[in-house]
Scaffold this motif. Sequence first.
Motif, short mmCIF file in Angstrom:
data_model
loop_
_atom_site.label_atom_id
_atom_site.label_comp_id
_atom_site.label_asym_id
_atom_site.label_seq_id
_atom_site.Cartn_x
_atom_site.Cartn_y
_atom_site.Cartn_z
N ALA A 147 0.83 -1.20 0.00
CA ALA A 147 0.00 0.00 0.00
C ALA A 147 0.87 1.25 0.00
CB ALA A 147 -0.92 -0.01 1.22
N THR A 148 0.24 2.40 -0.25
CA THR A 148 0.95 3.67 -0.24
C THR A 148 0.34 4.61 0.79
OG1 THR A 148 -0.46 4.52 -2.03
CG2 THR A 148 1.63 3.48 -2.66
N PHE A 149 1.12 5.61 1.18
CA PHE A 149 0.69 6.59 2.18
C PHE A 149 -0.08 7.71 1.50
CE2 PHE A 149 4.29 4.45 4.07
CZ PHE A 149 3.90 4.28 5.39
N LEU A 150 -1.16 8.15 2.15
CA LEU A 150 -2.02 9.20 1.59
C LEU A 150 -2.03 10.47 2.42
CD1 LEU A 150 -5.11 6.96 0.71
CD2 LEU A 150 -3.24 7.66 -0.82
N GLY A 151 -1.80 10.36 3.71
CA GLY A 151 -1.86 11.52 4.60
C GLY A 151 -3.13 11.51 5.44
N ALA A 152 -3.06 12.11 6.62
CA ALA A 152 -4.16 12.06 7.59
C ALA A 152 -5.42 12.72 7.07
CB ALA A 152 -3.73 12.71 8.90
N VAL A 153 -5.29 13.72 6.21
CA VAL A 153 -6.48 14.42 5.72
C VAL A 153 -7.41 13.48 4.97
CG1 VAL A 153 -5.42 15.13 3.53
CG2 VAL A 153 -7.23 16.54 4.57
N ASN A 154 -6.87 12.41 4.40
CA ASN A 154 -7.69 11.45 3.68
C ASN A 154 -8.46 10.52 4.61
OD1 ASN A 154 -7.03 11.61 0.57
ND2 ASN A 154 -5.10 11.92 1.65
N CYS A 155 -8.14 10.57 5.89
CA CYS A 155 -8.88 9.77 6.88
C CYS A 155 -10.09 10.54 7.42
CB CYS A 155 -7.98 9.39 8.04
SG CYS A 155 -6.44 8.57 7.58
N ARG A 156 -10.08 11.86 7.23
CA ARG A 156 -11.04 12.72 7.92
C ARG A 156 -12.48 12.45 7.52
NH1 ARG A 156 -9.92 18.93 7.08
NH2 ARG A 156 -10.13 18.20 4.92
N GLU A 157 -12.75 12.15 6.27
CA GLU A 157 -14.13 12.02 5.80
C GLU A 157 -14.89 10.94 6.56
OE1 GLU A 157 -16.64 11.08 1.70
OE2 GLU A 157 -14.50 11.56 1.60
N VAL A 207 3.15 15.93 5.92
CA VAL A 207 3.72 16.67 7.04
C VAL A 207 3.04 16.18 8.32
CG1 VAL A 207 3.84 18.95 8.13
CG2 VAL A 207 4.34 18.70 5.68
N ALA A 208 3.77 16.09 9.40
CA ALA A 208 3.30 15.63 10.71
C ALA A 208 3.37 14.11 10.80
CB ALA A 208 1.89 16.11 11.03
N ASN A 209 3.26 13.61 12.02
CA ASN A 209 3.24 12.18 12.27
C ASN A 209 1.79 11.73 12.20
OD1 ASN A 209 3.23 9.60 13.58
ND2 ASN A 209 5.18 10.10 14.54
N GLY A 210 1.39 11.23 11.03
CA GLY A 210 -0.01 10.98 10.75
C GLY A 210 -0.50 9.60 11.16
N PRO A 252 12.83 6.90 3.96
CA PRO A 252 11.44 7.08 3.54
C PRO A 252 10.97 5.93 2.65
CG PRO A 252 12.87 8.38 2.14
CD PRO A 252 13.77 7.68 3.14
N TYR A 253 9.70 5.59 2.77
CA TYR A 253 9.11 4.66 1.82
C TYR A 253 8.79 5.40 0.53
CZ TYR A 253 8.83 1.27 5.59
OH TYR A 253 9.16 0.39 6.59
N ALA A 254 8.50 4.64 -0.52
CA ALA A 254 8.33 5.23 -1.85
C ALA A 254 7.25 6.32 -1.87
CB ALA A 254 8.00 4.13 -2.86
N SER A 255 6.23 6.17 -1.05
CA SER A 255 5.14 7.15 -1.04
C SER A 255 5.21 8.04 0.20
CB SER A 255 3.79 6.43 -1.07
OG SER A 255 3.71 5.49 0.00
N GLY A 256 6.33 8.00 0.92
CA GLY A 256 6.45 8.76 2.15
C GLY A 256 6.86 10.20 1.94
N PHE A 257 6.99 10.91 3.04
CA PHE A 257 7.35 12.33 3.03
C PHE A 257 8.71 12.54 2.35
CE2 PHE A 257 9.68 15.87 4.88
CZ PHE A 257 8.77 16.91 4.86
N ILE A 258 8.75 13.54 1.45
CA ILE A 258 9.99 13.95 0.81
C ILE A 258 10.37 15.36 1.25
CG2 ILE A 258 11.17 14.38 -1.38
CD1 ILE A 258 10.58 11.44 -0.84
N SER A 259 9.41 16.26 1.16
CA SER A 259 9.64 17.64 1.59
C SER A 259 8.28 18.30 1.81
CB SER A 259 10.44 18.43 0.55
OG SER A 259 9.66 18.65 -0.61
N GLN A 260 8.29 19.43 2.48
CA GLN A 260 7.03 20.14 2.72
C GLN A 260 6.40 20.60 1.42
OE1 GLN A 260 7.13 22.51 6.71
NE2 GLN A 260 9.15 22.76 5.76
N HIS A 270 9.01 12.34 12.75
CA HIS A 270 8.30 13.63 12.78
C HIS A 270 7.52 13.91 11.50
CE1 HIS A 270 9.99 15.46 16.54
NE2 HIS A 270 10.81 14.44 16.38
N VAL A 271 7.51 12.96 10.57
CA VAL A 271 6.72 13.08 9.35
C VAL A 271 6.04 11.73 9.11
CG1 VAL A 271 8.22 14.85 8.34
CG2 VAL A 271 8.69 12.43 7.89
N THR A 272 5.31 11.62 8.02
CA THR A 272 4.56 10.40 7.72
C THR A 272 5.22 9.62 6.58
OG1 THR A 272 2.50 11.46 8.40
CG2 THR A 272 2.29 9.49 7.03
#
Length: 557
Positions: free
Chosen positions: A399-409, A485-488, A470-478, A459-461
Amino acid sequence: MQRAENRKSAGWHWFSLLPLLLLYVGCRESSPRTLPSSGESHKIGADAVSTSKTDASSSTQESAKRPSANNAAPRLSATLSAGANAIPREALFVDWPKPEWVLMITGRQRGYVEPCGCAGLENQKGGLMRRWTLFEQLAADGWPVVPVDLGNQVRRIGTQAELKFDYTIDTLDRMHYAAVGFGPDDLRLSTTYLVKAVTDDEFEPRLFASANVALFDSSFARPYRITTVAGRRVGITSVLGVEHQQKIASTDVLMKTPDQGLSEVWPKLAAEKCDVHILLAYTSLEESRRLVRAFPQFDVVVTAGGADEPNDNLEVVSGTKSIMIQTGGKGMYAFVVGVFDDSQHPYRAQRVPLDARFVDAPQVLRGFRDYQIRLKQMGLQGLGLLNAEGKGVNHPSGATFLGAVNCRECHKEEYEIWKNGAAGHDEPGPHAHATRSLRQPPGRSSIDRLGDPECLSCHVTGWNAQEFFPYASGFISQEQTPALVANGCENCHGPGSLHVAAEQASAVDAERERFRVQLRLTLPVAERSCLQCHDADNSPDFHHADAFQTYWNRIAH
């Protein structure tokens, strides 16, 4: 016999007087105590060696106050940093007169060029910046200092470890270290790089000395080093134990057994007619003791054995007059041995915790800033953490990382707790603001850590927290990956792409449930996940009894 004659002619008997010294266990005591049996750890005296216990009844101000005319201890009040007075700390160098010279012992830094973690700098020990301040204070008080280091400056391999090694060795060079040994992790670095790091611009050896380790050949490191202090000649060599040699795969690192190396080096070292001989033994406690008995000519032996929290005692190795000192780990402590022109108390010892009473030395702080700037300039790809396409390795789940905002819905309540903290807690969600603490660190806030993989990993996701990549879909830069960004949420639950895709598609119920189950955590599993970042190094408070529940209450969801 020749060595004893040399000492006699120099009028200096402090090591030969060790048995007499051990009969006097305190300057204020009028009667001697019973001499401990050989092989035990001995306290040289209440006035000679500090203990690991702090007397809470004595204030920090009292322990750090400017000494009187009769007390020549270093003026540590000049080095107190903000927050140092809030925590009781053990007094240092109590009732020490001015020594003829002092031996300052460090080692086993293992990459901790500064304390790391969530506990706050005022609660942590170690770091090159504080070590320099201790060295500077000793020298400023007219104490001639001979610094030596056991070795193992880093614990990893790769470009970042090499940059850290450079920063460390340059700092030790500027502090005029008399000798440095090789640790096993130092020797796992590229041998070509090491040759450059341990020699000067003319490829002449600097700092390092070893009786049983050479890089390519013996020309890039000396078998021993000699320094002169207060009219005394001090000879220093080091060895790497066989058990540690097994970790080194490079055939360019040439190694002998400690016994073979010392047997070959000792006649040459003896010919130097030194007053004191020091052995830096990167090996276990038992192996260090065995080496001392085999080579009792060494007066002081520094060992890699023992815990990260070193004994505050000196050990007289049974069957010898040699003393053995532990360094501890992570560069948290220095050990200072003072040499005195005193027939009853020829030397004293002090374990020094490098805590918040020592301010950051600006010279070393500048070097640390340059190190962080260099990391940022090289970037993750330059540090070897991304492939040619600028990607990390795939996550084992597929699987790949999407970020916490995608969990919000679907997880509105959980998202709000992640962002703002659980009800009843004044502080916002700690994980949602993890990256901010790299932009504006609570300590040394003028130096951000946004380019440091060892900091980014927690300190990042989308990073491996313990291996710092970092994993292939992980944080690279802001800029490139703002959603990470953040520990999601996904750092604990796992990357969510397959779960989200199944929820949004017309997947069968069994398929959706399978991906849901993959991301669910029970509390015991969650606690183990927390330990990936809240380990003993970075978050010691997390390891107290019932600490998990306290931490969990802040984010319970």
